[in-house]
Enzyme design. Structure first.
Site, short mmCIF file in Angstrom:
data_model
loop_
_atom_site.label_atom_id
_atom_site.label_comp_id
_atom_site.label_asym_id
_atom_site.label_seq_id
_atom_site.Cartn_x
_atom_site.Cartn_y
_atom_site.Cartn_z
N SER A 16 0.81 -1.22 0.00
CA SER A 16 0.00 0.00 0.00
C SER A 16 0.84 1.28 0.00
O SER A 16 0.50 2.24 -0.71
CB SER A 16 -0.98 -0.01 1.17
OG SER A 16 -1.95 -1.01 0.96
N THR A 61 -6.24 -3.37 7.36
CA THR A 61 -6.29 -4.68 6.73
C THR A 61 -6.37 -5.76 7.80
O THR A 61 -6.63 -5.46 8.98
CB THR A 61 -5.10 -4.84 5.74
OG1 THR A 61 -5.25 -6.07 5.05
CG2 THR A 61 -3.75 -4.79 6.43
N LYS A 65 -10.57 -5.18 10.22
CA LYS A 65 -11.64 -4.48 9.50
C LYS A 65 -12.94 -4.36 10.30
O LYS A 65 -13.66 -3.37 10.17
CB LYS A 65 -11.89 -5.13 8.14
CG LYS A 65 -10.74 -4.85 7.18
CD LYS A 65 -10.95 -5.45 5.83
CE LYS A 65 -9.70 -5.19 4.99
NZ LYS A 65 -9.78 -5.75 3.65
N ASN A 86 -12.25 -0.59 5.55
CA ASN A 86 -10.84 -0.69 5.17
C ASN A 86 -10.19 0.68 4.95
O ASN A 86 -9.00 0.76 4.69
CB ASN A 86 -10.66 -1.56 3.91
CG ASN A 86 -10.99 -0.82 2.63
OD1 ASN A 86 -11.78 0.13 2.64
ND2 ASN A 86 -10.40 -1.24 1.54
N GLY A 128 -13.80 -9.85 7.02
CA GLY A 128 -13.92 -8.48 6.55
C GLY A 128 -13.88 -8.36 5.03
O GLY A 128 -14.67 -7.60 4.45
N ALA A 129 -12.99 -9.11 4.39
CA ALA A 129 -12.88 -8.99 2.93
C ALA A 129 -14.14 -9.52 2.26
O ALA A 129 -14.69 -8.89 1.35
CB ALA A 129 -11.65 -9.74 2.44
N ARG A 154 -20.58 -19.22 11.08
CA ARG A 154 -20.36 -17.81 10.74
C ARG A 154 -20.90 -17.51 9.33
O ARG A 154 -21.48 -16.45 9.09
CB ARG A 154 -18.86 -17.51 10.84
CG ARG A 154 -18.52 -16.06 10.83
CD ARG A 154 -17.03 -15.87 11.03
NE ARG A 154 -16.66 -14.48 10.96
CZ ARG A 154 -15.42 -14.03 10.79
NH1 ARG A 154 -14.41 -14.90 10.71
NH2 ARG A 154 -15.16 -12.75 10.73
P1 NAP Z 1 -10.38 -11.66 8.40
O1 NAP Z 1 -11.46 -10.65 8.61
O2 NAP Z 1 -9.41 -11.94 9.47
O3 NAP Z 1 -11.15 -13.03 7.99
C1 NAP Z 1 -10.41 -14.19 7.80
C2 NAP Z 1 -11.25 -15.24 7.08
O4 NAP Z 1 -10.36 -16.28 6.67
C3 NAP Z 1 -12.31 -15.90 7.94
O5 NAP Z 1 -13.39 -16.27 7.13
C4 NAP Z 1 -11.57 -17.12 8.48
O6 NAP Z 1 -12.44 -18.18 8.82
C5 NAP Z 1 -10.76 -17.52 7.27
N1 NAP Z 1 -9.54 -18.28 7.55
C6 NAP Z 1 -8.44 -17.87 8.22
N2 NAP Z 1 -7.50 -18.82 8.21
C7 NAP Z 1 -8.01 -19.86 7.48
C8 NAP Z 1 -7.51 -21.15 7.12
N3 NAP Z 1 -6.29 -21.56 7.48
N4 NAP Z 1 -8.30 -21.95 6.36
C9 NAP Z 1 -9.53 -21.53 6.00
N5 NAP Z 1 -10.06 -20.34 6.33
C10 NAP Z 1 -9.31 -19.52 7.07
O7 NAP Z 1 -9.50 -11.31 7.10
P2 NAP Z 1 -9.96 -10.46 5.83
O8 NAP Z 1 -9.76 -9.04 6.07
O9 NAP Z 1 -11.32 -10.94 5.44
O10 NAP Z 1 -8.89 -10.91 4.71
C11 NAP Z 1 -8.96 -12.15 4.06
C12 NAP Z 1 -7.95 -12.22 2.90
O11 NAP Z 1 -8.28 -11.28 1.88
C13 NAP Z 1 -6.50 -11.95 3.27
O12 NAP Z 1 -5.67 -12.83 2.56
C14 NAP Z 1 -6.27 -10.53 2.79
O13 NAP Z 1 -4.92 -10.28 2.50
C15 NAP Z 1 -7.12 -10.55 1.53
N6 NAP Z 1 -7.54 -9.21 1.07
C16 NAP Z 1 -7.04 -8.73 -0.08
C17 NAP Z 1 -7.47 -7.51 -0.55
C18 NAP Z 1 -6.93 -6.97 -1.84
O14 NAP Z 1 -7.10 -5.79 -2.10
N7 NAP Z 1 -6.31 -7.79 -2.67
C19 NAP Z 1 -8.40 -6.76 0.15
C20 NAP Z 1 -8.91 -7.29 1.33
C21 NAP Z 1 -8.47 -8.52 1.79
P3 NAP Z 1 -13.10 -18.33 10.30
O15 NAP Z 1 -14.36 -17.50 10.28
O16 NAP Z 1 -13.33 -19.77 10.43
O17 NAP Z 1 -12.07 -17.79 11.27
#
Ligand code: NAP
Length: 265
Positions: A16, A61, A65, A86, A128-129, A154
């Site tokens: 970023s 991030t 979020k 975000n 969050g994503a 969830r």
């Molecule tokens: P978050 O709010 O912490 O949510 C994490 C999610 O991943 C939950 O659904 C969690 O499941 C699941 N999870 C975590 N570890 C896992 C595993 N080992 N196996 C299966 N599921 C697992 O995170 P977030 O903000 O949503 O981000 C998620 C991803 O999106 C990250 O990789 C982030 O870098 C990416 N992202 C990218 C962008 C972009 O612009 N490219 C933007 C936003 C996010 P549970 O509910 O079971 O805990």
């Protein structure tokens, strides 16, 4: 000089700062943008410290979020809809929360000429994503969104909360046009344990980007994905929308796309 930052944990590999500084250079808008490692539970403190130092805004991030959503004193419509934030703006004692992830994903899919109207999607994740992208995906006219989450309850709660008849839990044997990995699994070098046949003929898209996305994308290809994309384009496009929130102008993203594709490879 206006100061910005990205808060998250881990954060050391975030691109970023490179993106926002490059947008600023291209548009002649002077700014600084830094990374701050902020573990879950300490966002409020980090934000207050940054405001005291003159910070004007911040991206948020993993895993902050939903914490940012709770912290914001004002929310945009898209942040309220996502129940995740975000992008934060700090002005006159107000902490305004926004969410640019959905717009970023749609802009990247449009860049790659991926059609959403009538498409059948599998969204993995309910964090969050996933919450940030669902509203814009539904608005784009997708036919159906299956939600798989490691913690299935969830996913069920989330589907009930959104209340759109096009969303449901997985059914064995379903096929998809697009499989979106919106879990944080790639950050922990894991692949979500979904059935291998979900990838057959689909576009597999990991919201994570760079080397950490490779195992998931290779797994998807091995199991019949027609094409694969990582989330670098989404990252750049959501940053362009956040830049517009802060500076009132949305940068052209083509230069940054070329610049960063090599660095994130
Ligand atoms: P978050 O709010 O912490 O949510 C994490 C999610 O991943 C939950 O659904 C969690 O499941 C699941 N999870 C975590 N570890 C896992 C595993 N080992 N196996 C299966 N599921 C697992 O995170 P977030 O903000 O949503 O981000 C998620 C991803 O999106 C990250 O990789 C982030 O870098 C990416 N992202 C990218 C962008 C972009 O612009 N490219 C933007 C936003 C996010 P549970 O509910 O079971 O805990």
């Amino acid at each position: 000089m206006n100061h910005y930052a990205v808060f998250g944990y881990p954060i050391q590999h975030s691109l970023s700062p490179r993106i926002h500084e490059q947008f600023g250079r291209e548009l002649g808008i002077p700014l600084t943008y830094e990374r701050r490692a902020v573990p879950a539970g300490s966002l409020a403190q980090a934000v207050q410290a940054f405001i005291a130092e003159g910070g004007r805004g911040a991206n948020v991030t993993v895993p902050l979020k939903t914490e940012a959503y709770a912290l914001a004193t004002e929310l945009t419509l898209r942040a309220r809809r996502a129940q995740a934030v975000n992008t934060l703006s700090f002005e006159d004692g107000v902490i305004r929360g926004d969410n640019t992830d959905g717009e970023g994903l749609l802009a990247d899919l449009a860049y790659h000429a991926v059609a959403l109207s009538g498409a059948r999607l599998l969204v993995m994740g309910a964090g969050g994503a996933a919450q940030g992208i669902i509203g814009p995906l539904l608005d784009a006219g997708v036919a159906h969104v299956t939600v798989w989450n490691r913690t299935a309850s969830r996913a069920a709660e989330w589907i009930a909360r959104v209340g759109d008849a096009r969303m449901s839990l997985p059914v064995a044997g379903d096929s998809y046009d697009i499989v979106l990995n919106a879990t944080a699994a790639s950050l922990g070098h894991a692949v979500p344990p979904v059935p291998d046949d979900v990838f057959r003929g689909a576009l597999a898209y990991d919201l994570a980007y760079g080397p950490v996305a490779r195992p998931f994308l290779a797994h998807a290809r091995t199991h019949g994905a027609q094409s694969v994309l990582d989330g670098l384009g989404m990252l750049i496009e959501q940053a362009a929308t956040a830049f517009c929130v802060w500076h009132g102008v949305r940068p052209d993203t083509s230069g940054v796309r070329v610049l960063l594709r090599g660095e994130a490879a």
